[in-house]
Design a protein around this motif. Structure first.
Motif, PDB file in Angstrom:
ATOM      1  N   TYR A   1       0.829  -1.204   0.000  1.00 60.41           N
ATOM      2  CA  TYR A   1       0.000   0.000   0.000  1.00 60.41           C
ATOM      3  C   TYR A   1       0.865   1.257   0.000  1.00 60.41           C
ATOM      4  CZ  TYR A   1      -4.178  -2.779   1.134  1.00 60.41           C
ATOM      5  OH  TYR A   1      -5.223  -3.664   1.106  1.00 60.41           O
ATOM      6  N   PHE A   2       1.943   1.236   0.770  1.00 53.11           N
ATOM      7  CA  PHE A   2       2.821   2.411   0.801  1.00 53.11           C
ATOM      8  C   PHE A   2       3.381   2.697  -0.583  1.00 53.11           C
ATOM      9  CE2 PHE A   2       7.198   3.966   0.838  1.00 53.11           C
ATOM     10  CZ  PHE A   2       7.005   5.207   1.412  1.00 53.11           C
ATOM     11  N   PHE A   3       3.857   1.673  -1.276  1.00 54.92           N
ATOM     12  CA  PHE A   3       4.430   1.895  -2.601  1.00 54.92           C
ATOM     13  C   PHE A   3       3.356   2.301  -3.612  1.00 54.92           C
ATOM     14  CE2 PHE A   3       7.994  -0.713  -0.905  1.00 54.92           C
ATOM     15  CZ  PHE A   3       9.017   0.211  -1.170  1.00 54.92           C
ATOM     16  N   GLN A   4       2.152   1.773  -3.455  1.00 50.24           N
ATOM     17  CA  GLN A   4       1.077   2.191  -4.340  1.00 50.24           C
ATOM     18  C   GLN A   4       0.819   3.696  -4.196  1.00 50.24           C
ATOM     19  OE1 GLN A   4      -3.553   0.902  -5.199  1.00 50.24           O
ATOM     20  NE2 GLN A   4      -2.161  -0.608  -4.334  1.00 50.24           N
ATOM     21  N   TRP A   5       0.802   4.166  -2.957  1.00 50.10           N
ATOM     22  CA  TRP A   5       0.621   5.602  -2.703  1.00 50.10           C
ATOM     23  C   TRP A   5       1.791   6.399  -3.258  1.00 50.10           C
ATOM     24  CZ3 TRP A   5       3.972   8.447   0.450  1.00 50.10           C
ATOM     25  CH2 TRP A   5       3.589   9.767   0.692  1.00 50.10           C
ATOM     26  N   LEU A   6       3.009   5.898  -3.090  1.00 48.30           N
ATOM     27  CA  LEU A   6       4.201   6.598  -3.544  1.00 48.30           C
ATOM     28  C   LEU A   6       4.153   6.843  -5.048  1.00 48.30           C
ATOM     29  CD1 LEU A   6       7.034   7.719  -2.785  1.00 48.30           C
ATOM     30  CD2 LEU A   6       7.936   5.435  -3.333  1.00 48.30           C
ATOM     31  N   GLY A   7       3.634   5.884  -5.799  1.00 44.44           N
ATOM     32  CA  GLY A   7       3.537   6.055  -7.243  1.00 44.44           C
ATOM     33  C   GLY A   7       2.680   7.250  -7.620  1.00 44.44           C
ATOM     34  N   TRP A   8       1.584   7.460  -6.917  1.00 40.00           N
ATOM     35  CA  TRP A   8       0.715   8.609  -7.219  1.00 40.00           C
ATOM     36  C   TRP A   8       1.358   9.921  -6.803  1.00 40.00           C
ATOM     37  CZ3 TRP A   8      -2.754   7.772 -10.664  1.00 40.00           C
ATOM     38  CH2 TRP A   8      -3.232   6.470 -10.838  1.00 40.00           C
ATOM     39  N   VAL A   9       2.194   9.885  -5.777  1.00 42.99           N
ATOM     40  CA  VAL A   9       2.968  11.077  -5.434  1.00 42.99           C
ATOM     41  C   VAL A   9       3.890  11.443  -6.596  1.00 42.99           C
ATOM     42  CG1 VAL A   9       4.704  12.050  -3.879  1.00 42.99           C
ATOM     43  CG2 VAL A   9       2.878  10.622  -2.953  1.00 42.99           C
ATOM     44  N   GLY A  10       4.466  10.417  -7.243  1.00 38.45           N
ATOM     45  CA  GLY A  10       5.344  10.661  -8.377  1.00 38.45           C
ATOM     46  C   GLY A  10       4.641  11.394  -9.508  1.00 38.45           C
ATOM     47  N   TYR A  11       3.406  10.998  -9.830  1.00 41.01           N
ATOM     48  CA  TYR A  11       2.641  11.705 -10.863  1.00 41.01           C
ATOM     49  C   TYR A  11       2.439  13.172 -10.471  1.00 41.01           C
ATOM     50  CZ  TYR A  11       1.445   7.295 -13.171  1.00 41.01           C
ATOM     51  OH  TYR A  11       1.493   6.105 -13.853  1.00 41.01           O
ATOM     52  N   ALA A  12       2.137  13.405  -9.198  1.00 38.64           N
ATOM     53  CA  ALA A  12       1.917  14.776  -8.740  1.00 38.64           C
ATOM     54  C   ALA A  12       3.187  15.610  -8.874  1.00 38.64           C
ATOM     55  CB  ALA A  12       1.430  14.776  -7.291  1.00 38.64           C
ATOM     56  N   VAL A  13       4.346  15.029  -8.597  1.00 40.06           N
ATOM     57  CA  VAL A  13       5.621  15.747  -8.730  1.00 40.06           C
ATOM     58  C   VAL A  13       5.832  16.172 -10.179  1.00 40.06           C
ATOM     59  CG1 VAL A  13       8.130  15.496  -8.606  1.00 40.06           C
ATOM     60  CG2 VAL A  13       6.703  14.677  -6.723  1.00 40.06           C
ATOM     61  N   VAL A  14       5.545  15.268 -11.126  1.00 40.69           N
ATOM     62  CA  VAL A  14       5.682  15.607 -12.539  1.00 40.69           C
ATOM     63  C   VAL A  14       4.695  16.700 -12.920  1.00 40.69           C
ATOM     64  CG1 VAL A  14       5.471  14.738 -14.903  1.00 40.69           C
ATOM     65  CG2 VAL A  14       6.531  13.313 -13.140  1.00 40.69           C
ATOM     66  N   ALA A  15       3.473  16.608 -12.444  1.00 40.63           N
ATOM     67  CA  ALA A  15       2.438  17.586 -12.806  1.00 40.63           C
ATOM     68  C   ALA A  15       2.763  18.977 -12.287  1.00 40.63           C
ATOM     69  CB  ALA A  15       1.078  17.130 -12.265  1.00 40.63           C
ATOM     70  N   ILE A  16       3.245  19.079 -11.072  1.00 42.75           N
ATOM     71  CA  ILE A  16       3.531  20.382 -10.469  1.00 42.75           C
ATOM     72  C   ILE A  16       4.732  21.037 -11.136  1.00 42.75           C
ATOM     73  CG2 ILE A  16       4.276  21.518  -8.330  1.00 42.75           C
ATOM     74  CD1 ILE A  16       2.568  19.396  -6.843  1.00 42.75           C
ATOM     75  N   GLY A  17       5.719  20.231 -11.493  1.00 44.39           N
ATOM     76  CA  GLY A  17       6.878  20.773 -12.187  1.00 44.39           C
ATOM     77  C   GLY A  17       7.913  21.361 -11.254  1.00 44.39           C
ATOM     78  N   PRO A  18       9.016  21.851 -11.811  1.00 43.51           N
ATOM     79  CA  PRO A  18      10.134  22.312 -10.990  1.00 43.51           C
ATOM     80  C   PRO A  18       9.848  23.584 -10.209  1.00 43.51           C
ATOM     81  CG  PRO A  18      10.553  22.794 -13.293  1.00 43.51           C
ATOM     82  CD  PRO A  18       9.319  21.948 -13.253  1.00 43.51           C
ATOM     83  N   ALA A  19       9.003  24.457 -10.730  1.00 40.64           N
ATOM     84  CA  ALA A  19       8.745  25.732 -10.060  1.00 40.64           C
ATOM     85  C   ALA A  19       7.321  25.869  -9.564  1.00 40.64           C
ATOM     86  CB  ALA A  19       9.064  26.892 -11.019  1.00 40.64           C
ATOM     87  N   GLY A  20       6.450  24.947  -9.935  1.00 42.75           N
ATOM     88  CA  GLY A  20       5.053  25.007  -9.489  1.00 42.75           C
ATOM     89  C   GLY A  20       4.270  26.133 -10.123  1.00 42.75           C
ATOM     90  N   GLY A  21       4.718  26.594 -11.281  1.00 44.13           N
ATOM     91  CA  GLY A  21       4.061  27.736 -11.897  1.00 44.13           C
ATOM     92  C   GLY A  21       2.803  27.412 -12.668  1.00 44.13           C
ATOM     93  N   TRP A  22       2.595  26.126 -13.008  1.00 46.41           N
ATOM     94  CA  TRP A  22       1.384  25.741 -13.732  1.00 46.41           C
ATOM     95  C   TRP A  22       0.303  25.397 -12.728  1.00 46.41           C
ATOM     96  CZ3 TRP A  22      -0.396  20.526 -15.717  1.00 46.41           C
ATOM     97  CH2 TRP A  22      -1.427  20.680 -16.661  1.00 46.41           C
TER      98      TRP A  22
END
Length: 271
Positions: A191-212
């Motif tokens: 379950y922890f790793f399943q959650w971690l994967g969705w955190v990864g998508y969020a990191v990509v979506a937010i981007g390096p500066a969070g401007g989008w």
């Protein structure tokens, strides 16, 4: 295609998919098919969310393709794992308990429950959509970090499932609690790793500066997954089943090992 049309199609797909598995269960299929179908559905609509052309939501094609690939990889591995388990046994003890609790209302309450799962699947795919449609061109450090987290999640979840299967396959471990490998760091490392994967998508979506601004909505995915796994359909019913079936051994395990977050054991294992 407009974003509204895509979202409508994705929502309809997951709703119809969960309706189909509900009908199958009503006809006598094992309840294990519920999570099997759900896993494959999330991957399928996630790939569509990443790749289907949407007017005004163009992203970097290489990012879209890679995210679609990791979504498919995660879905295929998890779905195949649950499918194998379903073919061996068929029944999920969590759903068996719900059937017992719901009694005569079982059929329609299960239908509603599975439609809620469909809604959760749709919300998760919007996280993939947001990650894939990040307008930044070229690779960013956030892409590397987020995709590394997703790959780590897929591998970690696979290792945890394999360790549990190996433990259960041992003839001397029948009725015991698995505490080997990752299961000695968390009571639910899968379950922890399943959650971690969705955190990864969020990191990509937010981007390096969070401007989008739209990228921040991707946080809904890991937030929802954490809530479901830790407070609703993951840990609570599974641990209730483990307490009934393993008794004092499971109580001792809960005292030593964290429920969700990996960490060092508290105290020594007693025999």
């Amino acid at each position: 295609m407009s974003v509204a049309a895509l979202f409508l199609l994705l929502a309809a797909a997951v709703s119809l998919g969960m309706t189909a598995v509900w009908l199958a269960v009503m006809k006598g299929a094992g309840s294990g098919w519920v999570d099997t179908v759900w896993s494959f559905l999330v991957g399928a609509v996630g790939v569509a969310a990443a790749l289907v052309p949407v007017s005004g939501w163009e992203g970097d094609w290489h990012r879209q393709l890679l995210l679609a690939t990791v979504a498919a990889l995660w879905s295929f591995r998890l779905g195949l794992h649950i499918l194998r388990r379903t073919l061996r046994g068929g029944e999920d003890p969590r759903y068996a308990k719900l059937q017992e609790e719901w009694g005569e209302r079982w059929r329609w309450r299960l239908f509603l429950f599975l439609q809620i799962q469909a809604a959760a699947a749709f919300l998760l795919t919007t996280t993939i959509f947001a990650a894939a449609r990040n307008p930044a061109m070229g690779w960013q450090w956030s892409d590397i970090a987020g995709i590394a987290m997703i790959f780590t999640a897929v591998i970690g979840e696979g290792i945890a499932d394999a360790q549990l299967a190996r433990f259960r396959g041992g003839g001397t471990n029948r009725g015991e609690v698995c505490d080997i490998g990752l299961w000695g760091l968390s009571r639910h490392p899968n379950y922890f790793f399943q959650w971690l994967g969705w955190v990864g998508y969020a990191v990509v979506a937010i981007g390096p500066a969070g401007g989008w601004a739209w990228g921040w909505l991707a946080l809904a995915g890991p937030a929802l997954m954490y809530w479901l796994l830790v407070h609703v359909s993951g840990i609570p019913p599974l641990e209730a089943h483990m307490l009934r079936s393993r008794g004092d051994a499971f109580v001792a395990y809960t005292r030593r090992v964290n429920a969700f977050w990996p960490g060092a054991q508290k105290g020594e294992k007693t025999t």
